[in-house]
Design a protein around this motif. Structure first.
Motif, PDB file in Angstrom:
ATOM      1  N   SER A 191      43.424  59.154  50.273  1.00  0.00           N
ATOM      2  CA  SER A 191      43.141  57.729  50.460  1.00  0.00           C
ATOM      3  C   SER A 191      44.094  57.149  51.500  1.00  0.00           C
ATOM      4  CB  SER A 191      43.282  56.985  49.132  1.00  0.00           C
ATOM      5  OG  SER A 191      44.643  56.772  48.823  1.00  0.00           O
ATOM      6  N   ASP A 192      43.837  55.904  51.854  1.00  0.00           N
ATOM      7  CA  ASP A 192      44.678  55.198  52.839  1.00  0.00           C
ATOM      8  C   ASP A 192      45.656  54.259  52.159  1.00  0.00           C
ATOM      9  OD1 ASP A 192      45.106  55.291  55.548  1.00  0.00           O
ATOM     10  OD2 ASP A 192      43.995  53.458  55.964  1.00  0.00           O
ATOM     11  N   ILE A 197      35.390  49.897  48.298  1.00  0.00           N
ATOM     12  CA  ILE A 197      34.975  49.860  46.895  1.00  0.00           C
ATOM     13  C   ILE A 197      35.773  50.872  46.079  1.00  0.00           C
ATOM     14  CG2 ILE A 197      33.045  50.233  45.313  1.00  0.00           C
ATOM     15  CD1 ILE A 197      31.166  49.334  47.521  1.00  0.00           C
ATOM     16  N   PHE A 198      36.054  52.025  46.673  1.00  0.00           N
ATOM     17  CA  PHE A 198      36.737  53.098  45.945  1.00  0.00           C
ATOM     18  C   PHE A 198      38.208  53.223  46.310  1.00  0.00           C
ATOM     19  CE2 PHE A 198      32.251  54.283  46.497  1.00  0.00           C
ATOM     20  CZ  PHE A 198      31.876  54.408  45.174  1.00  0.00           C
ATOM     21  N   ASP A 199      38.588  52.745  47.482  1.00  0.00           N
ATOM     22  CA  ASP A 199      39.971  52.892  47.929  1.00  0.00           C
ATOM     23  C   ASP A 199      40.652  51.528  47.903  1.00  0.00           C
ATOM     24  OD1 ASP A 199      42.314  53.814  48.919  1.00  0.00           O
ATOM     25  OD2 ASP A 199      41.571  54.355  50.911  1.00  0.00           O
ATOM     26  N   ASN A 200      41.145  51.150  46.731  1.00  0.00           N
ATOM     27  CA  ASN A 200      41.835  49.878  46.579  1.00  0.00           C
ATOM     28  C   ASN A 200      42.938  50.042  45.544  1.00  0.00           C
ATOM     29  OD1 ASN A 200      40.573  49.263  43.846  1.00  0.00           O
ATOM     30  ND2 ASN A 200      38.735  49.350  45.139  1.00  0.00           N
ATOM     31  N   PHE A 201      43.683  48.996  45.312  1.00  0.00           N
ATOM     32  CA  PHE A 201      44.821  49.093  44.398  1.00  0.00           C
ATOM     33  C   PHE A 201      44.371  49.281  42.947  1.00  0.00           C
ATOM     34  CE2 PHE A 201      46.492  46.630  48.023  1.00  0.00           C
ATOM     35  CZ  PHE A 201      47.512  47.499  48.402  1.00  0.00           C
ATOM     36  N   GLY A 202      43.148  48.859  42.642  1.00  0.00           N
ATOM     37  CA  GLY A 202      42.632  49.094  41.298  1.00  0.00           C
ATOM     38  C   GLY A 202      42.450  50.573  41.002  1.00  0.00           C
ATOM     39  N   THR A 203      42.134  51.354  42.051  1.00  0.00           N
ATOM     40  CA  THR A 203      41.975  52.800  41.873  1.00  0.00           C
ATOM     41  C   THR A 203      43.288  53.447  41.460  1.00  0.00           C
ATOM     42  OG1 THR A 203      40.256  52.778  43.564  1.00  0.00           O
ATOM     43  CG2 THR A 203      41.197  54.910  42.980  1.00  0.00           C
ATOM     44  N   LEU A 204      44.384  52.971  42.024  1.00  0.00           N
ATOM     45  CA  LEU A 204      45.700  53.502  41.645  1.00  0.00           C
ATOM     46  C   LEU A 204      45.971  53.263  40.166  1.00  0.00           C
ATOM     47  CD1 LEU A 204      48.548  54.591  42.185  1.00  0.00           C
ATOM     48  CD2 LEU A 204      49.180  52.312  42.997  1.00  0.00           C
ATOM     49  N   VAL A 205      45.684  52.053  39.701  1.00  0.00           N
ATOM     50  CA  VAL A 205      45.884  51.743  38.279  1.00  0.00           C
ATOM     51  C   VAL A 205      44.974  52.607  37.409  1.00  0.00           C
ATOM     52  CG1 VAL A 205      45.712  49.918  36.548  1.00  0.00           C
ATOM     53  CG2 VAL A 205      46.572  49.388  38.836  1.00  0.00           C
ATOM     54  N   PHE A 206      43.749  52.797  37.862  1.00  0.00           N
ATOM     55  CA  PHE A 206      42.801  53.591  37.071  1.00  0.00           C
ATOM     56  C   PHE A 206      43.219  55.059  37.006  1.00  0.00           C
ATOM     57  CE2 PHE A 206      38.598  55.825  36.748  1.00  0.00           C
ATOM     58  CZ  PHE A 206      38.371  55.480  35.429  1.00  0.00           C
ATOM     59  N   ALA A 207      43.760  55.599  38.095  1.00  0.00           N
ATOM     60  CA  ALA A 207      44.211  56.995  38.091  1.00  0.00           C
ATOM     61  C   ALA A 207      45.339  57.198  37.090  1.00  0.00           C
ATOM     62  CB  ALA A 207      44.656  57.409  39.488  1.00  0.00           C
ATOM     63  N   VAL A 208      46.284  56.263  37.045  1.00  0.00           N
ATOM     64  CA  VAL A 208      47.372  56.357  36.059  1.00  0.00           C
ATOM     65  C   VAL A 208      46.819  56.195  34.652  1.00  0.00           C
ATOM     66  CG1 VAL A 208      49.522  55.302  35.279  1.00  0.00           C
ATOM     67  CG2 VAL A 208      49.067  55.523  37.729  1.00  0.00           C
ATOM     68  N   PHE A 209      45.885  55.273  34.486  1.00  0.00           N
ATOM     69  CA  PHE A 209      45.269  55.083  33.168  1.00  0.00           C
ATOM     70  C   PHE A 209      44.580  56.359  32.692  1.00  0.00           C
ATOM     71  CE2 PHE A 209      41.202  54.352  31.021  1.00  0.00           C
ATOM     72  CZ  PHE A 209      41.635  53.785  29.834  1.00  0.00           C
ATOM     73  N   MET A 210      43.853  57.037  33.570  1.00  0.00           N
ATOM     74  CA  MET A 210      43.140  58.256  33.175  1.00  0.00           C
ATOM     75  C   MET A 210      44.108  59.376  32.818  1.00  0.00           C
ATOM     76  SD  MET A 210      39.944  57.816  32.942  1.00  0.00           S
ATOM     77  CE  MET A 210      39.417  59.516  32.844  1.00  0.00           C
ATOM     78  N   SER A 211      45.269  59.402  33.454  1.00  0.00           N
ATOM     79  CA  SER A 211      46.266  60.410  33.092  1.00  0.00           C
ATOM     80  C   SER A 211      46.769  60.190  31.669  1.00  0.00           C
ATOM     81  CB  SER A 211      47.442  60.358  34.079  1.00  0.00           C
ATOM     82  OG  SER A 211      47.005  60.621  35.392  1.00  0.00           O
TER      83      SER A 211
END
Length: 816
Positions: free
Chosen positions: A643-644, A269-283
């Motif tokens: 993350s993995d 739920i938390f470790d997926n490719f959407g998290t990567l996009v969200f981390a860049v978005f939050m930056s």
């Protein structure tokens, strides 16, 4: 009274031993101190046309989200200038009683009270209401509220601003409405107004981050069942046949990989490719938040007349003036007070004390880490009672990892709260010892100390889980030990990300609940008890000043704790958002309550705050910028090392292909088997050998990239390990540079001050010059009586001095 105030003493209705001294400011005294404090007052209505709002076409809908305009009317806009008593005629004075607002009057009264001398003994001079309060001569000093918060005043001419603020701002029914910032500023002063403006702006910006974060969470929740790696873990033919090595010495047992099936699904739920996009978005989001806040802050600075509020105009603190017994000249030949003990010595002692307390926090983190190791050993030993031969999957939420994580997070939260209470007093004592000159210096110094401490206190456990746990564990035959005794913790086969998520949710949730108890419940209970103990007969009318005395006193640090709470939350939202996309959602919900709770608290439960001037949010601005810069690095490192994500991508692009006969391409099938190394159970040392052993089992698996037993380089790192390390470092470098470049471009493109505000500032400066200065020059030229000596001094350097033979010649020459 010698400084022009009028005092009126009144006996208490409740306690005959108590006397209230009411302070009145005559018009002449107000004018004098308005000039001393450089208060800006209106000179002319704003004649510049304002740009129409882009939301004006939706006004039929948006009007319901704003305070009732019939109750809180929009204030007229004026150009303002620093008040000068001798030029009163040039200011826009329609009504002397309303010319100075209540907040201005209160600020001027407190300025006098904090500096009025009352006793001189030799070379020691005692002055200020603060000293009298500390000595118990006075019990309290506060401005009066204008009416009761829930009952409209029937007195003629009473503005009822407190009643309006409660109805349209502090009342729970108004939670969806925008804040009446102009009325807040008018009633409580600019410092309170700028805090609520910042909190409201931060909450609005959080709404965008919360929507994207919620979308990421929903995406992860929907894909947890279809994720290839979670399906392999849960598959009885794959995860059910993989026997994992024990994670501690002797007492821990072998276990099957599919025992972590539910944890693996939650991790997806938390470790997926959407998290990567969200981390860049939050930056990018944090950059937009800070840049747009600067623009909004510039608008408020102009509207609230704080553009020219300079630090050198701020008077010294009374405590500073009282302790500085010596004088010396500064570089501009101005006499300034100073103390015998130099500031450098005081600051050095303060820094040493802060470092000591930070080391104390580090020691507590080490202690909690030792607890984690011991607790994991104890939980594992207890679960050893299960039949080792069957190796049945453990039930959900009873794994040693989960039990250790939850209990350690709760203990960490308790330790954080205790250290906060202790350090708060230490930080105030250190700042008092440093003796800052102005109140702004005092608050900035205390802010930096408290934030450094809180940063280490709140975030250290999260940094440990994210970047230290499971990173140096060795392998089953040669594990790494902490303090030579405790075997280092290992992460779950899916990584430590789910544990970091648990830690963040417990600390964020626990902190929000604790703060609400402190901010709402405690003041309300104290007020109820005080009113019960001092109740009087119903026929007695309690005057306004005595009603306010029954309310809670305002903290000396004012908004410091409110800012600190929100900035710590800002750190959780930005620093570790890659592990917890729901952090902005929780922060948004908390802030919607926080705005109304703070409003309700200061409007109904506390005495009126002494209004203060403030140009911005002070030292919190650079702290927010520092957190925003650090957030880019921490999120990139969380994705890379916690993350993995990177090992999966490396496997997908470099080590996986479809079997022969299928269409060409890449697949994630076989990733779990690829990420686990093989260990020979006969290679355990006598100290780490498990007590129980499964029959017919010669090998077990562990999370790493090492060669299997029997290989020429057994238990050494494989090429895949180095590929993963290289990919992690490349990912961090590329992401950081892209995000930092984007942040730089955005900060350059978005101007800090809007163009319209710049034009209004120029117009105001021009009007100030024309009305207050050029007008006086014209008056000088129209004077009928001119001193001859003055004219002679003017013409001394004139080339026509030879034509001057007498005073009539001077007058004639001047006329020509």
């Amino acid at each position: 009274m010698k400084m022009g105030m009028e005092l009126e003493a009144t006996k208490s209705v409740i306690d005959e031993k108590l006397t209230f001294v009411k302070v009145h400011m005559p018009w002449d005294v107000l004018c004098t101190y308005a000039e001393v404090l450089h208060i800006k007052l209106p000179i002319q209505p704003n004649d510049l046309s304002s740009r129409p709002s882009p939301w004006r076409y939706l006004s039929c809908i948006t009007k319901y989200f704003y305070p009732n305009e019939d109750l809180i009317r929009k204030e007229a806009e004026f150009f303002t200038a620093p008040f000068e008593k001798d030029r009163l005629d040039f200011f826009h004075v329609r009504d002397r009683d309303a010319f100075f607002t209540e907040s201005m009057r209160s600020r001027m009264a407190y300025y006098i009270l904090s500096r009025a001398p009352y006793e001189i003994r030799g070379s020691i001079k005692k002055f200020g209401i603060t000293k009298l309060l500390d000595g118990g001569v006075y019990k309290a000093a506060y401005p009066l509220h204008d009416c009761r918060f829930n009952v409209k005043s029937k007195e003629e001419g009473c503005p009822n601003e407190r009643f309006l603020l409660y109805q349209e701002w502090a009342h729970p029914k108004s939670f969806y409405k925008m804040q009446p910032l102009d009325l807040i500023r008018k009633y409580y002063g600019e410092k309170i107004g700028i805090y609520f403006a910042w909190l409201g702006f931060y909450t609005i910006m959080l709404a965008l981050a919360a929507v994207v974060g919620l979308g990421c969470f929903i995406y992860g929740y929907k894909t947890q069942e279809t994720s290839t790696w979670s399906k392999e873990v849960c598959d009885p033919e794959i995860g059910g046949k993989i026997v994992m090595c024990p994670q501690c010495d002797r007492e821990c047992k072998y276990w099957r990989l599919n025992s972590t099936c539910e944890a693996s699904k939650k991790l997806c739920i938390f470790d997926n490719f959407g998290t990567l996009v969200f981390a860049v978005f939050m930056s990018i989001w944090v950059t937009l938040f800070l840049e747009f806040w600067k623009r909004y802050q510039a608008e408020l600075e102009y509207e609230w007349d704080t553009v020219a509020f300079l630090e050198q105009e701020e008077p010294p603190r009374p405590e500073y003036e009282a302790k500085c017994l010596y004088e010396r000249k500064n570089p501009v030949k101005e006499k300034v007070p100073y103390t015998a003990c130099g500031r450098c010595v005081r600051v050095s002692i303060g820094i040493g004390t802060v470092l000591f307390w930070i080391l104390l926090i580090v020691a507590s983190i080490v202690a909690i880490t030792v607890y984690r190791l011991a607790a994991f050993f104890a939980f594992s030993a207890r679960l050893r009672a299960q039949d080792l031969k069957e190796l049945e999957p453990l039930k959900e939420y009873v794994t040693p990892q989960m039990a250790t994580s939850v209990t350690a997070s709760l203990i960490s939260f308790v330790v954080i709260m205790i250290l906060n209470i202790l350090y708060e007093r230490v930080a105030i004592w250190i700042t008092d010892f440093e003796l800052p000159r102005t109140k702004t210096d005092y608050e900035n110094s205390l802010t930096l100390k408290m934030f450094l401490f809180q940063f280490v206190n709140y975030y250290s456990s999260c940094f440990y889980i994210a970047f230290a746990k499971g990173k140096a564990v060795g392998y089953p035959g040669d594990p790494v030990y902490l303090l030579g005794k405790y075997r280092n913790e290992e992460c779950d086969p899916g990584g430590c990300l789910i544990e970091l998520t648990t830690q963040l949710s417990i600390i964020m949730g626990g902190k929000a609940i604790w703060n609400n108890i402190q901010e709402v419940l405690l003041p309300w209970v104290k007020n109820v008890i005080f009113r019960y103990c001092t109740r009087v007969a119903s026929e007695k009318v309690i005057p306004r000043w005595e009603q306010d005395y029954q309310l809670q006193p305002v903290s000396k640090l004012g908004l410091f704790y409110e800012y600190l709470e929100m900035v710590i939350q800002f750190g959780f939202v930005t620093l570790f958002v890659a592990s917890f996309p729901l952090a902005p959602v929780l922060a948004l919900v908390n802030n919607l309550f926080e705005i109304r709770v703070d409003a309700w608290k200061i409007t109904t439960q506390f005495r009126r705050v002494v209004p203060e001037k403030a140009q911005d949010i002070g030292a919190w601005q650079p702290i927010l910028q520092g957190v925003a810069i650090l957030a880019v690095a921490t999120n990139a490192m969380i994705i890379a090392f916690t993350s993995d994500m990177i090992p999966r991508l490396v496997y997908y692009w470099s080590f996986s292909v479809y079997p022969y006969g299928k269409s060409s391409g890449h697949t994630m099938e076989g990733y779990i088997n690829s990420s686990l190394s093989v260990f020979n159970t006969d290679d355990f040392s006598n100290f780490s050998m498990p007590i129980g052993k499964v029959p017919n089992m010669t090998t077990c698996r562990y999370r790493d990239f090492r060669f299997p037993p029997g290989h020429d380089r057994q238990y050494e790192y494989t090429m895949q390990y180095w590929h993963v390390i290289a990919a992690k470092m490349a990912f961090i470098i590329v992401v950081e540079h892209i995000v930092y470049l984007t942040k730089f471009i955005l900060s350059y493109v978005i101007p800090d001050v809007p163009y319209a505000v710049k034009e209004q500032i120029k117009r105001e400066k021009y009007l100030t010059q024309v009305i207050l200065h050029e007008t006086n020059l014209k008056l000088v030229s129209k004077q009928q009586c001119i001193c001859p000596l003055s004219l002679l001094s003017v013409f001394v350097f004139s080339s026509r001095i030879r034509d001057v033979k007498s005073v009539p010649d001077v007058l004639k020459l001047h006329t020509n």
